[in-house]
Design a protein around this motif. Structure first.
Motif, PDB file in Angstrom:
ATOM      1  N   GLY A  28      23.268  28.474  35.857  1.00 40.26           N
ATOM      2  CA  GLY A  28      24.274  29.018  36.761  1.00 40.26           C
ATOM      3  C   GLY A  28      25.687  28.829  36.237  1.00 40.26           C
ATOM      4  N   ALA A  29      25.979  27.642  35.705  1.00 37.16           N
ATOM      5  CA  ALA A  29      27.320  27.367  35.182  1.00 37.16           C
ATOM      6  C   ALA A  29      27.625  28.228  33.960  1.00 37.16           C
ATOM      7  CB  ALA A  29      27.444  25.886  34.834  1.00 37.16           C
ATOM      8  N   TRP A  39      34.386  39.885  35.713  1.00 34.65           N
ATOM      9  CA  TRP A  39      34.632  40.075  37.140  1.00 34.65           C
ATOM     10  C   TRP A  39      36.117  40.197  37.423  1.00 34.65           C
ATOM     11  CZ3 TRP A  39      31.238  41.726  40.367  1.00 34.65           C
ATOM     12  CH2 TRP A  39      29.879  41.436  40.172  1.00 34.65           C
ATOM     13  N   VAL A  40      36.936  39.373  36.764  1.00 34.47           N
ATOM     14  CA  VAL A  40      38.391  39.447  36.948  1.00 34.47           C
ATOM     15  C   VAL A  40      38.894  40.826  36.533  1.00 34.47           C
ATOM     16  CG1 VAL A  40      40.608  38.538  36.112  1.00 34.47           C
ATOM     17  CG2 VAL A  40      38.774  36.960  36.754  1.00 34.47           C
ATOM     18  N   ALA A  41      38.446  41.306  35.370  1.00 33.82           N
ATOM     19  CA  ALA A  41      38.879  42.617  34.890  1.00 33.82           C
ATOM     20  C   ALA A  41      38.396  43.735  35.808  1.00 33.82           C
ATOM     21  CB  ALA A  41      38.376  42.840  33.460  1.00 33.82           C
ATOM     22  N   TRP A  74      39.806  33.435  33.654  1.00 34.46           N
ATOM     23  CA  TRP A  74      38.890  32.552  34.367  1.00 34.46           C
ATOM     24  C   TRP A  74      39.436  32.150  35.732  1.00 34.46           C
ATOM     25  CZ3 TRP A  74      38.677  32.893  29.128  1.00 34.46           C
ATOM     26  CH2 TRP A  74      37.405  33.075  28.596  1.00 34.46           C
ATOM     27  N   ASN A  75      40.314  32.984  36.325  1.00 32.31           N
ATOM     28  CA  ASN A  75      40.766  32.740  37.701  1.00 32.31           C
ATOM     29  C   ASN A  75      39.563  32.759  38.629  1.00 32.31           C
ATOM     30  OD1 ASN A  75      43.446  32.415  37.313  1.00 32.31           O
ATOM     31  ND2 ASN A  75      44.071  34.380  38.174  1.00 32.31           N
ATOM     32  N   GLY A  76      39.488  31.808  39.519  1.00 34.82           N
ATOM     33  CA  GLY A  76      38.397  31.764  40.488  1.00 34.82           C
ATOM     34  C   GLY A  76      37.129  31.115  39.975  1.00 34.82           C
ATOM     35  N   THR A  77      37.171  30.556  38.781  1.00 33.91           N
ATOM     36  CA  THR A  77      35.968  29.940  38.209  1.00 33.91           C
ATOM     37  C   THR A  77      35.493  28.755  39.045  1.00 33.91           C
ATOM     38  OG1 THR A  77      36.586  30.645  35.994  1.00 33.91           O
ATOM     39  CG2 THR A  77      34.998  28.864  36.143  1.00 33.91           C
ATOM     40  N   THR A  79      35.752  28.254  42.247  1.00 35.19           N
ATOM     41  CA  THR A  79      35.049  28.739  43.439  1.00 35.19           C
ATOM     42  C   THR A  79      33.678  29.287  43.074  1.00 35.19           C
ATOM     43  OG1 THR A  79      37.190  29.311  44.384  1.00 35.19           O
ATOM     44  CG2 THR A  79      35.253  30.277  45.425  1.00 35.19           C
ATOM     45  N   SER A  80      33.623  30.033  41.982  1.00 37.81           N
ATOM     46  CA  SER A  80      32.337  30.591  41.550  1.00 37.81           C
ATOM     47  C   SER A  80      31.348  29.493  41.190  1.00 37.81           C
ATOM     48  CB  SER A  80      32.533  31.508  40.345  1.00 37.81           C
ATOM     49  OG  SER A  80      33.308  32.625  40.704  1.00 37.81           O
TER      50      SER A  80
END
Length: 127
Positions: A28-29, A39-41, A74-77, A79-80
């Motif tokens: 998962g990681a 996902w960011v893009a 890697w914004n939001g990593t 939380t993901s």
């Protein structure tokens, strides 16, 4: 080489459940770390369809890295990574149930025995 094997044997859990949990967590990681930039893009493309769509996914990733810095991909990593816990738990439970079912079938217990008991109760009229 021997040190690495010794280290892995020492660090890895001894039980099947522990190994399943560790492998699910790592999978998962790794998935989050590899796919988060995409996902960011793709979110940027959806936000600003006209200007971003011409560049394509990797073009937008390149644009973000060049203009805002690589770390912005890697914004939001965090939380993901936190949200990875749900599939990890689901996979862990699935694997344990699957192993239990396989073992019970090999031992001649489990679902067949339960089914026979249910048939017996049904014949008696106790449902």
């Amino acid at each position: 080489e021997r040190r690495r094997v010794y280290y892995l044997n020492h660090v890895m859990p001894k039980s099947k459940m522990g190994k399943s949990l560790v492998s699910s967590t790592l999978a998962g990681a790794i998935n989050v770390l590899l796919t988060n930039p995409m996902w960011v893009a793709s979110l940027r493309i959806m936000e600003d369809k006209r200007s971003q769509q011409r560049r394509g996914l990797f073009g937008v990733m390149h644009h973000i890295a060049r203009n805002e810095g690589v770390s912005r991909l890697w914004n939001g990593t965090q939380t993901s990574l936190l949200l990875v816990s749900n599939p990890i738990i689901q996979h862990f439970v699935y694997e344990q149930l699957r192993l239990w079912l396989l073992e019970s079938r090999q031992n001649g217990t489990g679902s067949r025995r339960h089914t026979n008991r249910a048939k017996h109760r049904h014949r008696k009229g106790n449902v």
